[in-house]
Scaffold this motif. Structure first.
Motif, PDB file in Angstrom:
ATOM      1  N   THR A 146       0.829  -1.205   0.000  1.00  0.00           N
ATOM      2  CA  THR A 146       0.000   0.000   0.000  1.00  0.00           C
ATOM      3  C   THR A 146       0.867   1.260   0.000  1.00  0.00           C
ATOM      4  O   THR A 146       0.597   2.210  -0.736  1.00  0.00           O
ATOM      5  N   LYS A 195       1.677   6.826  -6.800  1.00  0.00           N
ATOM      6  CA  LYS A 195       0.674   7.819  -7.213  1.00  0.00           C
ATOM      7  C   LYS A 195       1.187   9.234  -6.935  1.00  0.00           C
ATOM      8  O   LYS A 195       1.048  10.132  -7.763  1.00  0.00           O
ATOM      9  N   VAL A 238      -7.105   3.624   0.905  1.00  0.00           N
ATOM     10  CA  VAL A 238      -6.173   4.734   1.090  1.00  0.00           C
ATOM     11  C   VAL A 238      -6.372   5.783   0.002  1.00  0.00           C
ATOM     12  O   VAL A 238      -6.314   6.987   0.265  1.00  0.00           O
ATOM     13  N   SER A 239      -6.633   5.336  -1.226  1.00  0.00           N
ATOM     14  CA  SER A 239      -6.871   6.282  -2.323  1.00  0.00           C
ATOM     15  C   SER A 239      -8.127   7.112  -2.078  1.00  0.00           C
ATOM     16  O   SER A 239      -8.167   8.297  -2.406  1.00  0.00           O
ATOM     17  N   VAL A 252      -5.275  -0.387  -0.945  1.00  0.00           N
ATOM     18  CA  VAL A 252      -4.936   0.732  -1.837  1.00  0.00           C
ATOM     19  C   VAL A 252      -6.200   1.506  -2.198  1.00  0.00           C
ATOM     20  O   VAL A 252      -6.194   2.743  -2.237  1.00  0.00           O
ATOM     21  N   GLN A 308       2.372   1.645  -3.546  1.00  0.00           N
ATOM     22  CA  GLN A 308       1.382   2.110  -4.520  1.00  0.00           C
ATOM     23  C   GLN A 308       1.012   3.575  -4.297  1.00  0.00           C
ATOM     24  O   GLN A 308       0.876   4.345  -5.249  1.00  0.00           O
ATOM     25  N   THR A 309       0.847   3.948  -3.040  1.00  0.00           N
ATOM     26  CA  THR A 309       0.500   5.335  -2.714  1.00  0.00           C
ATOM     27  C   THR A 309       1.640   6.274  -3.094  1.00  0.00           C
ATOM     28  O   THR A 309       1.413   7.345  -3.671  1.00  0.00           O
ATOM     29  N   SER A 310       2.862   5.861  -2.799  1.00  0.00           N
ATOM     30  CA  SER A 310       4.024   6.674  -3.165  1.00  0.00           C
ATOM     31  C   SER A 310       4.157   6.784  -4.682  1.00  0.00           C
ATOM     32  O   SER A 310       4.561   7.829  -5.209  1.00  0.00           O
ATOM     33  N   TRP A 358       9.274  11.341  -3.503  1.00  0.00           N
ATOM     34  CA  TRP A 358       8.298  10.247  -3.565  1.00  0.00           C
ATOM     35  C   TRP A 358       8.843   9.015  -4.264  1.00  0.00           C
ATOM     36  O   TRP A 358       8.550   7.895  -3.868  1.00  0.00           O
ATOM     37  N   ALA A 397      -6.858   9.484   0.974  1.00  0.00           N
ATOM     38  CA  ALA A 397      -5.760  10.416   0.689  1.00  0.00           C
ATOM     39  C   ALA A 397      -5.967  11.249  -0.575  1.00  0.00           C
ATOM     40  O   ALA A 397      -5.541  12.394  -0.630  1.00  0.00           O
TER      41      ALA A 397
END
Length: 127
Positions: free
Chosen positions: A17, A24, A89-90, A86, A20-22, A48, A93
């Motif tokens: 997670t 994005k 969190v998407s 993910v 994947q967030t980083s 990032w 965030a």
């Protein structure tokens, strides 16, 4: 052994997670998308992208350690929980909407993992 699996899969979910967030955040900070040297410079001048490397490296190492001891079928299924984390969190965030079909898919992933865990427990009791 059960504690090893729980901690391992939580770490795997975290690293997946996080990566994947980083990823994005890297894409957003390097906008606009273009095939040029400037674009590559934008990617590597933001922090990032280095978090992406940490996230994916952590996920890889955790996954390899889990595969040494965990049964492959259930381990592979549980690794797909990152799709759900993910998505959540998407939504939090990045304020991305969770469509009904995505929510349904996440529920099916969780139900499938529960069924596999129950089947694995039943197999372990019978052996």
């Amino acid at each position: 052994m059960k504690k090893f699996y729980i901690i391992g899969f939580i770490l795997l979910l975290f690293f997946d997670t996080f990566g994947q967030t980083s990823f994005k955040l890297t894409a957003l900070s390097a906008m606009p998308l273009e095939m040029s040297i400037d674009w590559f410079i934008r990617i590597f001048t933001h922090g990032w992208v280095y978090l992406v490397i940490i996230g994916y490296t952590g996920a890889f190492v955790t996954w390899m350690m889990l595969l040494k001891k965990a049964p492959v079928g259930p381990a592979f299924a549980v690794s797909h929980l990152q799709l759900v984390t993910v998505m959540l969190v998407s939504a939090i965030a990045f304020d991305e909407p969770i469509a009904f079909i995505r929510m349904l898919g996440g529920i099916f992933i969780i139900i499938g993992i529960i069924f596999l865990a129950l089947a694995e427990q039943k197999l372990n009791r019978n052996t």
